[in-house]
Design a protein around this motif. Structure first.
Motif, PDB file in Angstrom:
ATOM      1  N   ALA A   8     -11.903  21.362 -27.347  1.00  0.00           N
ATOM      2  CA  ALA A   8     -13.265  21.206 -26.169  1.00  0.00           C
ATOM      3  C   ALA A   8     -11.993  20.808 -25.029  1.00  0.00           C
ATOM      4  CB  ALA A   8     -14.354  20.681 -26.297  1.00  0.00           C
ATOM      5  N   ALA A   9     -11.930  20.107 -25.096  1.00  0.00           N
ATOM      6  CA  ALA A   9     -10.832  19.411 -23.797  1.00  0.00           C
ATOM      7  C   ALA A   9      -9.862  20.905 -23.224  1.00  0.00           C
ATOM      8  CB  ALA A   9     -10.163  18.390 -24.099  1.00  0.00           C
ATOM      9  N   ALA A  10      -9.024  21.389 -24.633  1.00  0.00           N
ATOM     10  CA  ALA A  10      -8.107  22.667 -23.811  1.00  0.00           C
ATOM     11  C   ALA A  10      -9.155  23.853 -23.084  1.00  0.00           C
ATOM     12  CB  ALA A  10      -7.779  23.103 -25.186  1.00  0.00           C
ATOM     13  N   GLU A  11     -10.029  24.227 -23.834  1.00  0.00           N
ATOM     14  CA  GLU A  11     -11.390  24.587 -23.160  1.00  0.00           C
ATOM     15  C   GLU A  11     -11.759  24.590 -21.524  1.00  0.00           C
ATOM     16  OE1 GLU A  11     -15.172  27.799 -24.567  1.00  0.00           O
ATOM     17  OE2 GLU A  11     -14.391  25.661 -25.333  1.00  0.00           O
ATOM     18  N   ILE A  12     -12.405  22.850 -21.557  1.00  0.00           N
ATOM     19  CA  ILE A  12     -12.474  22.039 -19.870  1.00  0.00           C
ATOM     20  C   ILE A  12     -11.354  22.700 -19.049  1.00  0.00           C
ATOM     21  CG2 ILE A  12     -13.607  19.921 -19.362  1.00  0.00           C
ATOM     22  CD1 ILE A  12     -14.925  20.197 -21.733  1.00  0.00           C
ATOM     23  N   ASP A  55      -9.159  25.266 -13.951  1.00  0.00           N
ATOM     24  CA  ASP A  55      -7.981  25.706 -14.315  1.00  0.00           C
ATOM     25  C   ASP A  55      -8.325  27.634 -13.220  1.00  0.00           C
ATOM     26  OD1 ASP A  55      -5.155  26.560 -13.335  1.00  0.00           O
ATOM     27  OD2 ASP A  55      -5.150  27.952 -14.320  1.00  0.00           O
ATOM     28  N   LYS A  56      -9.389  28.188 -13.829  1.00  0.00           N
ATOM     29  CA  LYS A  56      -9.841  29.078 -13.273  1.00  0.00           C
ATOM     30  C   LYS A  56     -10.771  28.805 -11.976  1.00  0.00           C
ATOM     31  CE  LYS A  56     -10.085  31.605 -17.883  1.00  0.00           C
ATOM     32  NZ  LYS A  56     -10.705  32.724 -19.080  1.00  0.00           N
ATOM     33  N   TYR A  57     -11.111  27.780 -11.675  1.00  0.00           N
ATOM     34  CA  TYR A  57     -11.783  28.124 -10.942  1.00  0.00           C
ATOM     35  C   TYR A  57     -11.497  27.674 -10.080  1.00  0.00           C
ATOM     36  CZ  TYR A  57     -15.176  25.236  -7.557  1.00  0.00           C
ATOM     37  OH  TYR A  57     -15.695  24.208  -6.802  1.00  0.00           O
ATOM     38  N   LEU A  58     -10.675  26.655  -9.262  1.00  0.00           N
ATOM     39  CA  LEU A  58      -9.749  26.346  -9.256  1.00  0.00           C
ATOM     40  C   LEU A  58      -9.119  27.950  -8.193  1.00  0.00           C
ATOM     41  CD1 LEU A  58      -7.961  23.029 -10.109  1.00  0.00           C
ATOM     42  CD2 LEU A  58     -10.149  22.903  -7.765  1.00  0.00           C
TER      43      LEU A  58
END
Length: 202
Positions: free
Chosen positions: A60-64, A69-72
């Motif tokens: 879950a932490a890796a997915e978050i 990163d995609k959002y930034l």
């Protein structure tokens, strides 16, 4: 081996079992050992469940982190796009104005030559012809930029194209029609660049 009677039935039982209760007795081995074995089984089950929970948390932490990163990246790309389009619009406005000015410069050159000719010549007809040529050249330059005159004279008054600055009694046949053009109107493509100022009959 000894025989015991349970519920009026004769059964054979080992000495290691309590008579009639179905559970092992502490005879033959310490009761503490039985408790330790049960606790050991519980600890083993808990130890097996913890790695599964830790893997789920790590996933879950890796997915978050991936979504952050995609959002930034997306935010940065949009900001660059906004700046680029704003710059392109500014350049387009400047370039468009530059093209119009370049088209007008030859007309100004002709006007300057006509003024110089008027100072040296008294030939009115020649001067008139020169001014007419300049006017035609200016009109052609406007048409090349898709600017055309609005023809309203002797037509029904249209508020979408003209602005009535005065009304004049001109008889029944001229009522509601444009009888004079005070200022010429122009269209840029299919949009009004400047409304014509007209006199309407009544």
């Amino acid at each position: 081996m000894k025989k015991e009677k349970v519920y009026n039935e004769a059964v054979e039982g080992d000495e290691g079992f309590v008579q009639g209760d179905g559970y092992p007795s502490c005879e033959g081995q310490p009761c503490a050992n039985v408790a330790d074995e049960t606790a050991g089984q519980t600890d083993t089950m808990s130890a097996e469940e913890h790695p599964v929970e830790e893997d789920a948390v790590a996933k879950a932490a890796a997915e978050i982190a991936g979504w952050q990163d995609k959002y930034l990246r997306l935010q940065a790309e949009f900001d660059n796009y906004r700046k680029r389009t704003l710059k392109e619009k500014m350049e387009l406005v400047q370039t468009g104005g530059r093209d119009v000015l370049l088209a007008m410069l030859p007309v100004r050159d002709d006007v300057q030559r006509a003024v110089a000719a008027m100072e040296k010549s008294d030939d009115v007809e020649a001067l008139r012809a020169g001014v007419q040529l300049i006017a035609q050249k200016f009109t052609d330059a406007l048409r090349q930029k898709n600017v055309t005159e609005i023809e309203v004279l002797d037509k029904e008054f249209d508020a979408d194209l003209s602005e009535a600055v005065a009304r004049f009694a001109a008889g029944e046949d001229k009522k509601g029609r444009v009888i004079d053009v005070v200022q010429t109107g122009y269209m840029l493509g299919d949009k009004v660049l400047r409304f014509a100022k007209v006199v309407v009959g009544e």
